[in-house]
Design a protein around this motif. Structure first.
Motif, PDB file in Angstrom:
ATOM      1  N   ILE A 337       0.854  -1.183   0.000  1.00 31.23           N
ATOM      2  CA  ILE A 337       0.000   0.000   0.000  1.00 31.23           C
ATOM      3  C   ILE A 337       0.895   1.239   0.000  1.00 31.23           C
ATOM      4  CG2 ILE A 337      -1.734   1.332   1.270  1.00 31.23           C
ATOM      5  CD1 ILE A 337      -2.866  -1.211   0.164  1.00 31.23           C
ATOM      6  N   ARG A 338       0.582   2.149  -0.918  1.00 30.98           N
ATOM      7  CA  ARG A 338       1.376   3.387  -0.968  1.00 30.98           C
ATOM      8  C   ARG A 338       0.447   4.582  -1.160  1.00 30.98           C
ATOM      9  NH1 ARG A 338       4.608   5.879  -5.166  1.00 30.98           N
ATOM     10  NH2 ARG A 338       4.267   4.059  -6.520  1.00 30.98           N
ATOM     11  N   LEU A 339       0.665   5.622  -0.368  1.00 31.09           N
ATOM     12  CA  LEU A 339      -0.020   6.899  -0.550  1.00 31.09           C
ATOM     13  C   LEU A 339       0.984   7.873  -1.140  1.00 31.09           C
ATOM     14  CD1 LEU A 339      -1.949   5.460   1.471  1.00 31.09           C
ATOM     15  CD2 LEU A 339      -2.448   7.715   2.428  1.00 31.09           C
ATOM     16  N   ASP A 340       0.602   8.507  -2.233  1.00 36.52           N
ATOM     17  CA  ASP A 340       1.510   9.392  -2.962  1.00 36.52           C
ATOM     18  C   ASP A 340       0.919  10.802  -3.002  1.00 36.52           C
ATOM     19  OD1 ASP A 340       3.393  10.535  -4.622  1.00 36.52           O
ATOM     20  OD2 ASP A 340       2.742   9.472  -6.428  1.00 36.52           O
ATOM     21  N   GLY A 341       1.348  11.646  -2.055  1.00 38.42           N
ATOM     22  CA  GLY A 341       0.885  13.034  -2.022  1.00 38.42           C
ATOM     23  C   GLY A 341      -0.615  13.169  -1.862  1.00 38.42           C
ATOM     24  N   VAL A 342      -1.204  12.384  -0.971  1.00 30.33           N
ATOM     25  CA  VAL A 342      -2.664  12.328  -0.833  1.00 30.33           C
ATOM     26  C   VAL A 342      -3.186  13.482   0.016  1.00 30.33           C
ATOM     27  CG1 VAL A 342      -4.537  11.043   0.254  1.00 30.33           C
ATOM     28  CG2 VAL A 342      -2.913   9.866  -1.221  1.00 30.33           C
ATOM     29  N   SER A 379      -7.582   5.166   6.558  1.00 30.68           N
ATOM     30  CA  SER A 379      -8.029   3.790   6.326  1.00 30.68           C
ATOM     31  C   SER A 379      -9.175   3.758   5.329  1.00 30.68           C
ATOM     32  CB  SER A 379      -8.438   3.133   7.642  1.00 30.68           C
ATOM     33  OG  SER A 379      -9.657   3.668   8.134  1.00 30.68           O
ATOM     34  N   HIS A 380     -10.066   4.744   5.353  1.00 29.58           N
ATOM     35  CA  HIS A 380     -11.167   4.798   4.399  1.00 29.58           C
ATOM     36  C   HIS A 380     -10.654   4.992   2.978  1.00 29.58           C
ATOM     37  CE1 HIS A 380     -14.393   6.028   7.607  1.00 29.58           C
ATOM     38  NE2 HIS A 380     -13.951   4.789   7.742  1.00 29.58           N
ATOM     39  N   LEU A 381      -9.584   5.748   2.825  1.00 27.60           N
ATOM     40  CA  LEU A 381      -9.005   5.928   1.495  1.00 27.60           C
ATOM     41  C   LEU A 381      -8.377   4.633   1.001  1.00 27.60           C
ATOM     42  CD1 LEU A 381      -7.363   9.428   2.015  1.00 27.60           C
ATOM     43  CD2 LEU A 381      -9.232   8.908   0.440  1.00 27.60           C
ATOM     44  N   VAL A 382      -7.724   3.900   1.902  1.00 28.84           N
ATOM     45  CA  VAL A 382      -7.123   2.619   1.528  1.00 28.84           C
ATOM     46  C   VAL A 382      -8.216   1.634   1.095  1.00 28.84           C
ATOM     47  CG1 VAL A 382      -5.880   0.598   2.416  1.00 28.84           C
ATOM     48  CG2 VAL A 382      -5.073   2.912   2.960  1.00 28.84           C
ATOM     49  N   LEU A 383      -9.370   1.668   1.781  1.00 36.18           N
ATOM     50  CA  LEU A 383     -10.488   0.788   1.438  1.00 36.18           C
ATOM     51  C   LEU A 383     -11.304   1.314   0.256  1.00 36.18           C
ATOM     52  CD1 LEU A 383     -11.706   0.106   5.083  1.00 36.18           C
ATOM     53  CD2 LEU A 383     -10.614  -1.560   3.567  1.00 36.18           C
ATOM     54  N   ARG A 384     -10.945   2.468  -0.232  1.00 38.09           N
ATOM     55  CA  ARG A 384     -11.631   3.191  -1.295  1.00 38.09           C
ATOM     56  C   ARG A 384     -13.094   3.479  -0.969  1.00 38.09           C
ATOM     57  NH1 ARG A 384     -12.692   2.768  -7.794  1.00 38.09           N
ATOM     58  NH2 ARG A 384     -12.787   5.020  -8.002  1.00 38.09           N
ATOM     59  N   LEU A 395      -2.091   0.297  -4.886  1.00 32.50           N
ATOM     60  CA  LEU A 395      -2.000  -1.094  -4.433  1.00 32.50           C
ATOM     61  C   LEU A 395      -1.062  -1.817  -5.385  1.00 32.50           C
ATOM     62  CD1 LEU A 395      -2.892  -3.578  -2.777  1.00 32.50           C
ATOM     63  CD2 LEU A 395      -4.844  -3.793  -4.327  1.00 32.50           C
ATOM     64  N   ASP A 396       0.072  -2.238  -4.868  1.00 32.93           N
ATOM     65  CA  ASP A 396       1.102  -2.872  -5.705  1.00 32.93           C
ATOM     66  C   ASP A 396       1.425  -2.007  -6.922  1.00 32.93           C
ATOM     67  OD1 ASP A 396       1.125  -4.987  -3.951  1.00 32.93           O
ATOM     68  OD2 ASP A 396      -0.144  -6.280  -5.178  1.00 32.93           O
TER      69      ASP A 396
END
Length: 576
Positions: A337-342, A379-384, A395-396
Motif C-alpha cells: 500500500i502506498r499513498l503518494d501526495g494524498v 483507512s477509508h481511502l485505503v479501502l476506497r 496497491l502494488d
C-alpha cells in the motif's frame, strides 16, 4: 417533476392501452343506461294506453345485462391498474434503495439514519396509493366525463350547456384546496421523518442504554410527544382542508339537479323520461369530474413527497470505475500500500494534507495520532470508501481508481471499533462475508479468532441470535466474531480500525491474542490510540492534524523525542 412521475409509467404503455380499452367499453355501456331509462319511462311505463309490460321487462333485462357487463369490466380494469401500480412502486422502491447503495460514503456520515429510512419506506409508502390509483382513476373518470358529456348533448343540448356552465365552480374550489394540500403534505412528511429519527435514536439498544444511564428517558419521550403533537396538528389541518372540498362538492351536486329542473321549465319540450335520464347522466358527469379534481389535489400533494424521493435519486453516486478499470484477484496481489501526495478534504478543511507513505507487502503497519489527526480517514481511502482530492492511493503500484471497485472488496478484511452485527444468528453474521461458507469453514474461522469455544457453549451454538448490534455478546466476543468474519474471506490486507480501543484490558488482550497468529503473511494496517498494541509493528506512522510527521519503529520513535514520544508520555499518564 410531472414528466418524471409520468415517466415511471412508460414501461407499461401496453398495459395502459388495455386498461383504456376496458374503461372505454365500460363507460359506453354506462352511458347507454340513461337512454334505456328514458325509453323505459316514456315508451314503457307512461306509454299511451298504459304500461307495456313486455317492453318494460325487455328493457329491464338489457339494463341489468349492461350493468353487469360494465361492473365486470370495471373489476378487471381495476385489477390490471392496481397490479401496474404495485409494479411501478416496487421498481421505484428498488431503484431508490439501489441508488442509495451507490452514494458516496460521506453521504451516510452526514445524514441521519432515520431520515434515510423515512425516505425509503415512509415517503414511498405515502405515494403508493396515489401511484396505484392515479392513472386508472384519471383514465376512467376522463373517459366517463367525455362519454357522459356527449350523451347529455344528445339528450338536450340546452340543459347540457347549463350543466357545463356549472363545472368551473367545481374546478375553482378544487384548485384552491390543492395549493394548500401540497404545502400541508410536505410539512407532514418532514414531521414524520423527524419522528423516525427520534425513534431510531432513542429506541435503539444504545439509545435506551444512554437514556437510562443518565436518567433521560423523559427527555426522549418529550421530544417524541412534541413532534407527535405537531404531526397530529398538521394531519388534522390537511384532513379538514380535504373535508372542506368534499363538503362543498357534495353541496354542489345536490344543487345541480334543482338547477336543471328550473332550466327545463324555461326550455320546455322535455319529457319526464328525458329529464330523469338527464339528471342521472348529470350525476355520472359530476361524480367523476369531482373525482378527477380530487385526484388533482392528491397528485399535487403527492408531488411534495415525490420531490423528497427524487431529491435522493438526483444525488450523484460515488465515482464509477474508470474506463478500462481492471478486476484484481487475491492471486494477483502482494499487498503493498502506498499513498503518494494524498490530500482529502471535508469542506474547506484538509483532513489529510499531502500524505506520502509506503506499507510493504505482508508487513504490520500502525497509524497513530491524536483525535482528529486523520487516522480513520486514511483507512477509508485505503479501502476506497473515499477517493483523494489529489494524489494517489496505490496497491502494488496500481492506482485504486484503475481497479474495479467490486473486486477490491474481496481483498480487504476490516475490523472496526464497534463491530457491525445484524440481528440474526451467529452463523448468518459470519456468512454475510462469505455466503457459501460451510459449517466447517465457520468453525475454522472462529477457532482461529479464538471464539469457537464460547459459541459452542451457547445453548443454540452457531444458531444463537446475537441481538441488535450484537447486544447479547460482550465487547470482546463481538470483536472476535468480527475477526472470524473477516478471516472467512482470507483477505490479503487486514485493516484494524481501533479494534481494541473500546475494550477493557482483559478483553483487549484476548483480541490481541486472537489476532497475533493471523497477521504473518498479510499486510496489516492498525489504526489505534492504544500504543501498547503496536510496539511490535514493523513501521509506525504518526499523523498530526492531517500531516505525516514521523515514521519508524517503536524504539526509534520513542528515542527521537518527537510527537510519538509525546503520545507515549500522555498514554503513560492516562493508561487505558
Amino acid at each position: 417533476m410531472n414528466r418524471r412521475v409520468l415517466a415511471l409509467f412508460r414501461p407499461y404503455r401496453g398495459r395502459i392501452g388495455v386498461i383504456t380499452c376496458l374503461i372505454l367499453v365500460a363507460a359506453l355501456l354506462g352511458a347507454a343506461l340513461p337512454f334505456l331509462t328514458r325509453d323505459l319511462i316514456d315508451d314503457g311505463l307512461f306509454a299511451p294506453g298504459g304500461p307495456r309490460i313486455g317492453l318494460l321487462c325487455g328493457l329491464l333485462a338489457v339494463m341489468i345485462a349492461l350493468a353487469a357487463a360494465a361492473a365486470g369490466l370495471g373489476v378487471l380494469q381495476s385489477y390490471l391498474a392496481s397490479r401496474m401500480g404495485e409494479d411501478v412502486m416496487e421498481r421505484l422502491r428498488g431503484d431508490l434503495y439501489a441508488h442509495l447503495q451507490r452514494l458516496p460514503f460521506t453521504f451516510f456520515t452526514r445524514t441521519r439514519t432515520g431520515e434515510v429510512q423515512s425516505r425509503v419506506i415512509g415517503d414511498v409508502g405515502e405515494v403508493q396509493s396515489t401511484v396505484s390509483s392515479t392513472v386508472p382513476t384519471i383514465l376512467a373518470n376522463a373517459v366517463t366525463c367525455l362519454t357522459t358529456l356527449a350523451a347529455l348533448f344528445v339528450l338536450s343540448w340546452r340543459l347540457a350547456l347549463v350543466t357545463v356552465a356549472l363545472l368551473p365552480v367545481t374546478a375553482w374550489l378544487t384548485a384552491k384546496v390543492a395549493v394548500h394540500q401540497r404545502r400541508m403534505i410536505g410539512a407532514v412528511q418532514r414531521s414524520r421523518a423527524e419522528m423516525n429519527v427520534i425513534a431510531e435514536e432513542t429506541l435503539s439498544v444504545s439509545g435506551v442504554l444512554l437514556a437510562r444511564v443518565f436518567g433521560r428517558a423523559d427527555h426522549g419521550a418529550r421530544r417524541f410527544q412534541g413532534e407527535s403533537r405537531r404531526l397530529s396538528g398538521l394531519q388534522l389541518r390537511a384532513a379538514m382542508s380535504a373535508q372542506a372540498l368534499t363538503t362543498a362538492l357534495q353541496a354542489l351536486f345536490l344543487v345541480m339537479p334543482l338547477v336543471v329542473y328550473v332550466a327545463a321549465g324555461f326550455t320546455g319540450a322535455v319529457t319526464a323520461g328525458t329529464l330523469l335520464a338527464f339528471t342521472s347522466l348529470q350525476a355520472r358527469l359530476f361524480l367523476p369530474a369531482g373525482q378527477l379534481l380530487q385526484v388533482a389535489v392528491q397528485y399535487r400533494a403527492a408531488m411534495a413527497v415525490f420531490e423528497r424521493i427524487f431529491e435522493y435519486l438526483d444525488l450523484a453516486p460515488a465515482a464509477p470505475d474508470r474506463p478500462g478499470a481492471r478486476a484484481v484477484g487475491k492471486a494477483d496481489v502482494r499487498g503493498e500500500i502506498r499513498l503518494d501526495g494524498v490530500t482529502f478534504r471535508h469542506g474547506d478543511r484538509a483532513v489529510l494534507d499531502d500524505v506520502s507513505l509506503t506499507i510493504p507487502a505482508g508487513r504490520f503497519a500502525a497509524i497513530v495520532g491524536g483525535s482528529g489527526s486523520g487516522k480513520t480517514t486514511l483507512s477509508h481511502l485505503v479501502l476506497r470508501l473515499h477517493d483523494p482530492d489529489s494524489g494517489r492511493v496505490l496497491l502494488d503500484g496500481a492506482d485504486l481508481r484503475d481497479l474495479r471497485r467490486a473486486s477490491l472488496a474481496t481483498l480487504f478484511g476490516v475490523v472496526t471499533q464497534e463491530p457491525v452485527l445484524l440481528h440474526a444468528s451467529i452463523a448468518d453474521n459470519l456468512r454475510y462475508a462469505a455466503p457459501d461458507a460451510t459449517d466447517a469453514e465457520l468453525e475454522a474461522a472462529c477457532r482461529a479468532a479464538r471464539i469457537h469455544d464460547r459459541v459452542a457453549a451457547l445453548p443454540d451454538g452457531y444458531a444463537t441470535i446475537v441481538g441488535e448490534r450484537g447486544s447479547r455478546l460482550s465487547g470482546g466476543e463481538k470483536q472476535r466474531l468480527a475477526i472470524a468474519r473477516a478471516l472467512l474471506t482470507d483477505p490479503r490486507i487486514l485493516v484494524l480500525d481501533e479494534a481494541t480501543s473500546s475494550l477493557d484490558t482483559e478483553n483487549a488482550h484476548q483480541v490481541q491474542d486472537a489476532l497475533a497468529p493471523l497477521l504473518p503473511g498479510r499486510t496489516t494496517i492498525a489504526i489505534t490510540h492504544r500504543l501498547e498494541t503496536v510496539r511490535d509493528a514493523d513501521v509506525i506512522f504518526v499523523l498530526d492534524e492531517g500531516r505525516l510527521v514521523e515514521q519508524g519503529t517503536h524504539d526509534d520513535l520513542a528515542a527521537r523525542g518527537g510527537r510519538y514520544a509525546a503520545l507515549l508520555a500522555d498514554h503513560a499518564r492516562t493508561p487505558v
